[in-house]
Scaffold this motif. Structure first.
Motif, PDB file in Angstrom:
ATOM      1  N   GLY A  45      -5.888  -5.529  -1.659  1.00  0.00           N
ATOM      2  CA  GLY A  45      -7.232  -4.828  -1.265  1.00  0.00           C
ATOM      3  C   GLY A  45      -8.320  -5.404  -0.361  1.00  0.00           C
ATOM      4  O   GLY A  45      -8.130  -6.495  -0.005  1.00  0.00           O
ATOM      5  N   GLU A  46      -9.445  -4.560  -0.285  1.00  0.00           N
ATOM      6  CA  GLU A  46     -10.420  -4.865   0.575  1.00  0.00           C
ATOM      7  C   GLU A  46     -11.705  -5.146  -0.156  1.00  0.00           C
ATOM      8  O   GLU A  46     -12.060  -4.305  -1.354  1.00  0.00           O
ATOM      9  CB  GLU A  46     -10.735  -3.932   1.453  1.00  0.00           C
ATOM     10  N   ILE A  47     -12.322  -6.084   0.123  1.00  0.00           N
ATOM     11  CA  ILE A  47     -13.818  -6.669  -0.676  1.00  0.00           C
ATOM     12  C   ILE A  47     -14.868  -6.518   0.241  1.00  0.00           C
ATOM     13  O   ILE A  47     -14.848  -7.049   1.339  1.00  0.00           O
ATOM     14  CB  ILE A  47     -13.533  -8.030  -1.423  1.00  0.00           C
ATOM     15  N   ARG A  48     -15.768  -5.708  -0.199  1.00  0.00           N
ATOM     16  CA  ARG A  48     -16.975  -5.771   0.561  1.00  0.00           C
ATOM     17  C   ARG A  48     -18.096  -6.672   0.146  1.00  0.00           C
ATOM     18  O   ARG A  48     -18.645  -6.488  -0.985  1.00  0.00           O
ATOM     19  CB  ARG A  48     -17.863  -4.288   0.593  1.00  0.00           C
ATOM     20  N   LEU A  63     -25.199 -13.262  -2.938  1.00  0.00           N
ATOM     21  CA  LEU A  63     -23.992 -12.288  -2.734  1.00  0.00           C
ATOM     22  C   LEU A  63     -23.094 -11.835  -3.413  1.00  0.00           C
ATOM     23  O   LEU A  63     -23.100 -12.507  -4.518  1.00  0.00           O
ATOM     24  CB  LEU A  63     -23.202 -13.013  -1.624  1.00  0.00           C
ATOM     25  N   CYS A  64     -22.861 -10.511  -3.509  1.00  0.00           N
ATOM     26  CA  CYS A  64     -21.968  -9.772  -4.411  1.00  0.00           C
ATOM     27  C   CYS A  64     -20.823  -9.244  -3.638  1.00  0.00           C
ATOM     28  O   CYS A  64     -20.873  -8.882  -2.426  1.00  0.00           O
ATOM     29  CB  CYS A  64     -22.761  -8.775  -5.190  1.00  0.00           C
ATOM     30  N   GLY A  65     -19.565  -9.135  -4.323  1.00  0.00           N
ATOM     31  CA  GLY A  65     -18.288  -8.426  -3.466  1.00  0.00           C
ATOM     32  C   GLY A  65     -17.942  -7.441  -4.459  1.00  0.00           C
ATOM     33  O   GLY A  65     -17.642  -7.532  -5.680  1.00  0.00           O
ATOM     34  N   TYR A  66     -17.669  -6.251  -3.749  1.00  0.00           N
ATOM     35  CA  TYR A  66     -17.069  -5.221  -4.319  1.00  0.00           C
ATOM     36  C   TYR A  66     -15.787  -4.537  -3.997  1.00  0.00           C
ATOM     37  O   TYR A  66     -15.420  -4.774  -2.632  1.00  0.00           O
ATOM     38  CB  TYR A  66     -17.934  -4.125  -4.452  1.00  0.00           C
ATOM     39  N   ALA A  67     -14.699  -4.552  -4.693  1.00  0.00           N
ATOM     40  CA  ALA A  67     -13.616  -3.920  -4.356  1.00  0.00           C
ATOM     41  C   ALA A  67     -13.903  -2.539  -3.707  1.00  0.00           C
ATOM     42  O   ALA A  67     -14.816  -1.661  -4.138  1.00  0.00           O
ATOM     43  CB  ALA A  67     -12.630  -3.430  -5.368  1.00  0.00           C
ATOM     44  N   VAL A  68     -13.339  -2.371  -2.253  1.00  0.00           N
ATOM     45  CA  VAL A  68     -13.676  -0.953  -1.608  1.00  0.00           C
ATOM     46  C   VAL A  68     -12.625  -0.184  -2.109  1.00  0.00           C
ATOM     47  O   VAL A  68     -11.515  -0.281  -2.024  1.00  0.00           O
ATOM     48  CB  VAL A  68     -13.444  -1.296   0.014  1.00  0.00           C
ATOM     49  N   ASP A  69     -13.134   1.168  -2.544  1.00  0.00           N
ATOM     50  CA  ASP A  69     -12.304   2.327  -2.816  1.00  0.00           C
ATOM     51  C   ASP A  69     -11.617   2.854  -1.488  1.00  0.00           C
ATOM     52  O   ASP A  69     -12.442   3.159  -0.639  1.00  0.00           O
ATOM     53  CB  ASP A  69     -13.398   3.338  -3.583  1.00  0.00           C
ATOM     54  N   LYS A  70     -10.241   2.909  -1.516  1.00  0.00           N
ATOM     55  CA  LYS A  70      -9.604   3.258  -0.404  1.00  0.00           C
ATOM     56  C   LYS A  70     -10.097   4.687   0.023  1.00  0.00           C
ATOM     57  O   LYS A  70     -10.185   5.040   1.182  1.00  0.00           O
ATOM     58  CB  LYS A  70      -8.261   3.042  -0.500  1.00  0.00           C
ATOM     59  N   ASN A  96     -14.164   4.773   0.278  1.00  0.00           N
ATOM     60  CA  ASN A  96     -14.992   3.522   0.947  1.00  0.00           C
ATOM     61  C   ASN A  96     -16.092   3.176   0.165  1.00  0.00           C
ATOM     62  O   ASN A  96     -17.110   2.559   0.989  1.00  0.00           O
ATOM     63  CB  ASN A  96     -15.186   4.093   2.576  1.00  0.00           C
ATOM     64  N   ALA A  97     -16.224   3.645  -1.120  1.00  0.00           N
ATOM     65  CA  ALA A  97     -17.539   3.170  -1.574  1.00  0.00           C
ATOM     66  C   ALA A  97     -17.312   2.113  -2.467  1.00  0.00           C
ATOM     67  O   ALA A  97     -15.956   1.690  -2.483  1.00  0.00           O
ATOM     68  CB  ALA A  97     -18.023   4.184  -2.560  1.00  0.00           C
ATOM     69  N   ASN A  98     -18.399   1.489  -2.803  1.00  0.00           N
ATOM     70  CA  ASN A  98     -18.116   0.294  -3.710  1.00  0.00           C
ATOM     71  C   ASN A  98     -17.721   0.496  -4.887  1.00  0.00           C
ATOM     72  O   ASN A  98     -17.839   1.421  -5.653  1.00  0.00           O
ATOM     73  CB  ASN A  98     -19.608  -0.514  -3.941  1.00  0.00           C
ATOM     74  N   GLY A  99     -16.428  -0.264  -5.367  1.00  0.00           N
ATOM     75  CA  GLY A  99     -16.009  -0.144  -6.734  1.00  0.00           C
ATOM     76  C   GLY A  99     -16.141  -1.232  -7.568  1.00  0.00           C
ATOM     77  O   GLY A  99     -17.312  -1.603  -7.504  1.00  0.00           O
TER      78      GLY A  99
END
Length: 136
Positions: free
Chosen positions: A52-55, A63-70, A73-76
């Motif tokens: 997956g992708e992390i924003r 800093l914070c990192g969120y899984a990107v909803d495919k 494209n929103a923060n998950g």
């Protein structure tokens, strides 16, 4: 005659200074962005396993990192939690969605396009790491 030469010189000097201030204002912004991107973890990263992708984004001073909803494209789900700057790395917590556990973590930019992510359990006795690749 000397007074006449001074007066016209003063007017053009004033006008270019005002005009020069406007074009020079946007110049620092474009110069600052590539430098920040090179040594900043801000942006979207693909995990080593390509799961997956992390924003990564600012959340206050940290800093914070969120899984990107495919799909949207929103923060998950939040994956990197409260990463505080510490010299050339950031330290905080990382959530592993596979295990449901949270670990001590550090992230460090190794190159403009690679980020080393490490999580440790039991006070640092067991650590594992991944290299994430920048998407944008």
């Amino acid at each position: 005659p000397a007074v006449q030469q001074t007066a016209p010189a003063a007017k053009p000097t004033t006008a270019p200074t005002v005009g020069a201030a406007s074009p020079s204002a946007p110049v620092p912004k474009p110069l600052a962005n590539p430098v920040q991107a090179a040594n900043s973890p801000l942006g979207v990263w693909l995990t080593e396993e390509k799961e997956g992708e992390i924003r990564i984004e600012q959340c206050g001073a940290n800093l914070c990192g969120y899984a990107v909803d495919k799909k949207s494209n929103a923060n998950g789900e939040q994956v990197l939690i409260n990463m505080k700057p510490d010299k050339d790395k950031w330290s905080g917590r990382i959530f592993d969605p596979n295990s449901g556990s949270t670990y001590d973590s550090t992230i460090a930019v190794k190159s403009p396009d690679t980020l080393h992510v490490q999580g440790c359990a039991f006070g640092g006795m067991f650590c594992g790491g991944q290299t994430w690749t920048r998407v944008n």
